[in-house]
Design a protein around this motif. Structure first.
Motif, PDB file in Angstrom:
ATOM      1  N   THR A   8      41.990  47.795  47.499  1.00  0.00           N
ATOM      2  CA  THR A   8      42.598  47.013  46.421  1.00  0.00           C
ATOM      3  C   THR A   8      41.548  46.600  45.410  1.00  0.00           C
ATOM      4  O   THR A   8      40.482  46.092  45.782  1.00  0.00           O
ATOM      5  CB  THR A   8      43.272  45.743  46.977  1.00  0.00           C
ATOM      6  N   LEU A   9      41.867  46.803  44.131  1.00  0.00           N
ATOM      7  CA  LEU A   9      41.068  46.222  43.058  1.00  0.00           C
ATOM      8  C   LEU A   9      41.744  44.909  42.679  1.00  0.00           C
ATOM      9  O   LEU A   9      42.921  44.902  42.316  1.00  0.00           O
ATOM     10  CB  LEU A   9      41.012  47.153  41.847  1.00  0.00           C
ATOM     11  N   ALA A  10      41.027  43.813  42.789  1.00  0.00           N
ATOM     12  CA  ALA A  10      41.578  42.503  42.480  1.00  0.00           C
ATOM     13  C   ALA A  10      40.898  41.925  41.247  1.00  0.00           C
ATOM     14  O   ALA A  10      39.669  41.947  41.139  1.00  0.00           O
ATOM     15  CB  ALA A  10      41.396  41.557  43.662  1.00  0.00           C
ATOM     16  N   ARG A  11      41.705  41.431  40.315  1.00  0.00           N
ATOM     17  CA  ARG A  11      41.193  40.736  39.140  1.00  0.00           C
ATOM     18  C   ARG A  11      41.501  39.251  39.295  1.00  0.00           C
ATOM     19  O   ARG A  11      42.588  38.866  39.722  1.00  0.00           O
ATOM     20  CB  ARG A  11      41.840  41.305  37.871  1.00  0.00           C
ATOM     21  N   THR A  44      39.203  32.865  25.686  1.00  0.00           N
ATOM     22  CA  THR A  44      39.055  32.473  24.290  1.00  0.00           C
ATOM     23  C   THR A  44      38.220  31.212  24.186  1.00  0.00           C
ATOM     24  O   THR A  44      37.905  30.557  25.162  1.00  0.00           O
ATOM     25  CB  THR A  44      40.429  32.213  23.665  1.00  0.00           C
ATOM     26  N   GLN A  45      37.881  30.873  22.959  1.00  0.00           N
ATOM     27  CA  GLN A  45      37.066  29.678  22.736  1.00  0.00           C
ATOM     28  C   GLN A  45      37.759  28.426  23.261  1.00  0.00           C
ATOM     29  O   GLN A  45      37.131  27.516  23.775  1.00  0.00           O
ATOM     30  CB  GLN A  45      36.767  29.520  21.235  1.00  0.00           C
ATOM     31  N   ALA A  46      39.101  28.410  23.155  1.00  0.00           N
ATOM     32  CA  ALA A  46      39.855  27.250  23.626  1.00  0.00           C
ATOM     33  C   ALA A  46      39.785  27.108  25.130  1.00  0.00           C
ATOM     34  O   ALA A  46      40.039  26.049  25.680  1.00  0.00           O
ATOM     35  CB  ALA A  46      41.315  27.354  23.183  1.00  0.00           C
ATOM     36  N   HIS A  47      39.439  28.203  25.821  1.00  0.00           N
ATOM     37  CA  HIS A  47      39.351  28.179  27.281  1.00  0.00           C
ATOM     38  C   HIS A  47      38.021  28.776  27.710  1.00  0.00           C
ATOM     39  O   HIS A  47      37.961  29.665  28.548  1.00  0.00           O
ATOM     40  CB  HIS A  47      40.529  28.938  27.906  1.00  0.00           C
ATOM     41  N   SER A  48      36.956  28.273  27.112  1.00  0.00           N
ATOM     42  CA  SER A  48      35.629  28.834  27.362  1.00  0.00           C
ATOM     43  C   SER A  48      35.172  28.603  28.794  1.00  0.00           C
ATOM     44  O   SER A  48      34.230  29.234  29.249  1.00  0.00           O
ATOM     45  CB  SER A  48      34.604  28.220  26.400  1.00  0.00           C
ATOM     46  N   GLY A  49      35.857  27.694  29.510  1.00  0.00           N
ATOM     47  CA  GLY A  49      35.473  27.440  30.891  1.00  0.00           C
ATOM     48  C   GLY A  49      36.053  28.438  31.873  1.00  0.00           C
ATOM     49  O   GLY A  49      35.791  28.344  33.059  1.00  0.00           O
ATOM     50  N   LEU A  50      36.857  29.394  31.372  1.00  0.00           N
ATOM     51  CA  LEU A  50      37.478  30.373  32.248  1.00  0.00           C
ATOM     52  C   LEU A  50      36.433  31.346  32.786  1.00  0.00           C
ATOM     53  O   LEU A  50      35.666  31.938  32.034  1.00  0.00           O
ATOM     54  CB  LEU A  50      38.559  31.148  31.493  1.00  0.00           C
ATOM     55  N   ILE A  51      36.413  31.486  34.108  1.00  0.00           N
ATOM     56  CA  ILE A  51      35.531  32.440  34.766  1.00  0.00           C
ATOM     57  C   ILE A  51      36.381  33.580  35.286  1.00  0.00           C
ATOM     58  O   ILE A  51      37.371  33.348  35.990  1.00  0.00           O
ATOM     59  CB  ILE A  51      34.768  31.774  35.928  1.00  0.00           C
ATOM     60  N   GLU A  52      36.013  34.818  34.947  1.00  0.00           N
ATOM     61  CA  GLU A  52      36.781  35.978  35.375  1.00  0.00           C
ATOM     62  C   GLU A  52      35.909  36.907  36.204  1.00  0.00           C
ATOM     63  O   GLU A  52      34.715  37.047  35.954  1.00  0.00           O
ATOM     64  CB  GLU A  52      37.333  36.715  34.158  1.00  0.00           C
ATOM     65  N   ALA A  53      36.538  37.542  37.195  1.00  0.00           N
ATOM     66  CA  ALA A  53      35.785  38.423  38.090  1.00  0.00           C
ATOM     67  C   ALA A  53      36.671  39.544  38.599  1.00  0.00           C
ATOM     68  O   ALA A  53      37.907  39.493  38.480  1.00  0.00           O
ATOM     69  CB  ALA A  53      35.232  37.627  39.270  1.00  0.00           C
ATOM     70  N   ALA A  54      36.031  40.565  39.148  1.00  0.00           N
ATOM     71  CA  ALA A  54      36.729  41.682  39.794  1.00  0.00           C
ATOM     72  C   ALA A  54      36.055  41.950  41.122  1.00  0.00           C
ATOM     73  O   ALA A  54      34.836  41.807  41.257  1.00  0.00           O
ATOM     74  CB  ALA A  54      36.680  42.927  38.911  1.00  0.00           C
ATOM     75  N   VAL A  55      36.858  42.338  42.113  1.00  0.00           N
ATOM     76  CA  VAL A  55      36.330  42.584  43.456  1.00  0.00           C
ATOM     77  C   VAL A  55      37.194  43.651  44.141  1.00  0.00           C
ATOM     78  O   VAL A  55      38.396  43.730  43.891  1.00  0.00           O
ATOM     79  CB  VAL A  55      36.301  41.282  44.288  1.00  0.00           C
ATOM     80  N   ILE A  56      36.583  44.458  44.989  1.00  0.00           N
ATOM     81  CA  ILE A  56      37.307  45.458  45.774  1.00  0.00           C
ATOM     82  C   ILE A  56      37.473  44.941  47.197  1.00  0.00           C
ATOM     83  O   ILE A  56      36.498  44.547  47.840  1.00  0.00           O
ATOM     84  CB  ILE A  56      36.557  46.808  45.811  1.00  0.00           C
ATOM     85  N   PHE A  57      38.726  44.935  47.677  1.00  0.00           N
ATOM     86  CA  PHE A  57      39.015  44.572  49.054  1.00  0.00           C
ATOM     87  C   PHE A  57      39.281  45.842  49.857  1.00  0.00           C
ATOM     88  O   PHE A  57      39.937  46.768  49.371  1.00  0.00           O
ATOM     89  CB  PHE A  57      40.231  43.658  49.145  1.00  0.00           C
ATOM     90  N   LYS A  61      36.439  37.751  50.312  1.00  0.00           N
ATOM     91  CA  LYS A  61      36.264  39.177  50.622  1.00  0.00           C
ATOM     92  C   LYS A  61      36.073  39.392  52.123  1.00  0.00           C
ATOM     93  O   LYS A  61      36.651  40.315  52.706  1.00  0.00           O
ATOM     94  CB  LYS A  61      35.086  39.752  49.843  1.00  0.00           C
ATOM     95  N   LYS A  62      35.269  38.558  52.766  1.00  0.00           N
ATOM     96  CA  LYS A  62      35.077  38.674  54.207  1.00  0.00           C
ATOM     97  C   LYS A  62      36.409  38.488  54.939  1.00  0.00           C
ATOM     98  O   LYS A  62      36.716  39.218  55.889  1.00  0.00           O
ATOM     99  CB  LYS A  62      34.074  37.625  54.693  1.00  0.00           C
ATOM    100  N   TYR A  63      37.192  37.518  54.473  1.00  0.00           N
ATOM    101  CA  TYR A  63      38.471  37.215  55.116  1.00  0.00           C
ATOM    102  C   TYR A  63      39.450  38.377  54.971  1.00  0.00           C
ATOM    103  O   TYR A  63      40.047  38.829  55.955  1.00  0.00           O
ATOM    104  CB  TYR A  63      39.056  35.945  54.500  1.00  0.00           C
ATOM    105  N   VAL A  64      39.584  38.885  53.747  1.00  0.00           N
ATOM    106  CA  VAL A  64      40.533  39.968  53.509  1.00  0.00           C
ATOM    107  C   VAL A  64      40.066  41.254  54.184  1.00  0.00           C
ATOM    108  O   VAL A  64      40.848  41.941  54.860  1.00  0.00           O
ATOM    109  CB  VAL A  64      40.747  40.188  51.999  1.00  0.00           C
ATOM    110  N   ASP A  65      38.797  41.594  54.025  1.00  0.00           N
ATOM    111  CA  ASP A  65      38.278  42.841  54.621  1.00  0.00           C
ATOM    112  C   ASP A  65      38.444  42.851  56.130  1.00  0.00           C
ATOM    113  O   ASP A  65      38.608  43.914  56.735  1.00  0.00           O
ATOM    114  CB  ASP A  65      36.812  43.028  54.251  1.00  0.00           C
ATOM    115  N   LYS A  87      29.237  49.090  40.150  1.00  0.00           N
ATOM    116  CA  LYS A  87      28.899  47.980  41.044  1.00  0.00           C
ATOM    117  C   LYS A  87      30.073  47.651  41.964  1.00  0.00           C
ATOM    118  O   LYS A  87      29.886  47.369  43.150  1.00  0.00           O
ATOM    119  CB  LYS A  87      28.497  46.756  40.229  1.00  0.00           C
ATOM    120  N   LEU A  88      31.281  47.677  41.405  1.00  0.00           N
ATOM    121  CA  LEU A  88      32.477  47.420  42.216  1.00  0.00           C
ATOM    122  C   LEU A  88      32.588  48.431  43.346  1.00  0.00           C
ATOM    123  O   LEU A  88      32.874  48.068  44.489  1.00  0.00           O
ATOM    124  CB  LEU A  88      33.728  47.489  41.340  1.00  0.00           C
ATOM    125  N   ALA A  89      32.360  49.704  43.016  1.00  0.00           N
ATOM    126  CA  ALA A  89      32.469  50.766  44.011  1.00  0.00           C
ATOM    127  C   ALA A  89      31.472  50.584  45.144  1.00  0.00           C
ATOM    128  O   ALA A  89      31.699  51.041  46.267  1.00  0.00           O
ATOM    129  CB  ALA A  89      32.270  52.126  43.345  1.00  0.00           C
TER     130      ALA A  89
END
Length: 209
Positions: free
Chosen positions: A164-167, A57-70, A198-202, A42-44
């Motif tokens: 760039t692969l961005a995490r 972790t459970q202590a930080h269950s509100g953490l949202i993580e993502a990956a994107v290609i610029f 992504k629009k800005y960086v691209d 999907k990234l590709a």
């Protein structure tokens, strides 16, 4: 409706405010650690992929993580996103980003988000590691912020030819807003904000809201 409009940019303006988030997660030498084969496909294709790593972790269950290609090199991506005050150019709900202090390794930016009759004002301390191509930031504890918590990170890796692969990771908590309302808009809000980034960086910084 005002809360719904405000949430995307608040979710995006990430920060690290607790000791256990003092370092950006290790995603391996190529940045692909934790990504399944289907997510990499999907990234590709240019899609933004939401992930889950050991840092959520459970202590930080509100953490949202993502990956994107610029479609820019890591160095070009860094040069664009390092200027954190420029977020006001491409994030729709962000009314103002004012530089309070800035150096090559740290800055403090005051953000103002306004929608309808509601305004959120807060300051963020960003910490930069240019050699490592990553940065993180935290609410300025000396300022009377309208947020309870805001933290997260960016980390950049070379990807293919000139890309760039961005995490990414972020979490946010507002004052006097029920948790279920925050949770309702966090992921969709981050997705919209990341699409703008992504629009800005691209575009090499040409795209403005």
């Amino acid at each position: 409706m005002a809360k719904k409009k405000i949430m995307p940019v608040l979710c995006f303006l990430i920060a690290l405010s607790s000791p256990c988030f003092a370092a950006v997660p290790d995603f391996g030498p190529d940045g692909l650690k934790g990504l399944e084969a289907s997510q990499q496909q999907k990234l590709a294709k240019g899609e933004i992929v939401f992930t889950f790593t050991d840092s959520a972790t459970q202590a930080h269950s509100g953490l949202i993580e993502a990956a994107v290609i610029f479609n820019q090199t890591p160095e070009q991506t860094w040069n664009l996103l390092y200027r954190t005050e420029d977020q006001a150019k491409y994030l729709k709900e962000l009314e103002e980003a004012k530089v309070i202090a800035k150096s090559p390794v740290r800055d403090t930016i005051e953000f103002r988000v306004k929608a309808a009759f509601m305004t959120f004002l807060y300051r963020v301390n960003h910490t930069f590691d240019r050699p490592g191509l990553h940065f993180w930031w935290a609410l300025d504890p000396s300022f009377k912020n309208d947020l309870v918590d805001l933290r997260g990170y960016w980390r950049f890796y070379p990807y293919g030819q000139g890309k760039t692969l961005a995490r990414y990771g972020s979490t946010v908590s507002l004052k006097n807003v029920p948790a279920f309302i925050e949770d309702m808009f966090k992921k969709s809000g981050v997705a919209r904000s990341l699409a703008s980034v992504k629009k800005y960086v691209d575009s090499g910084g040409a795209y403005h809201k």
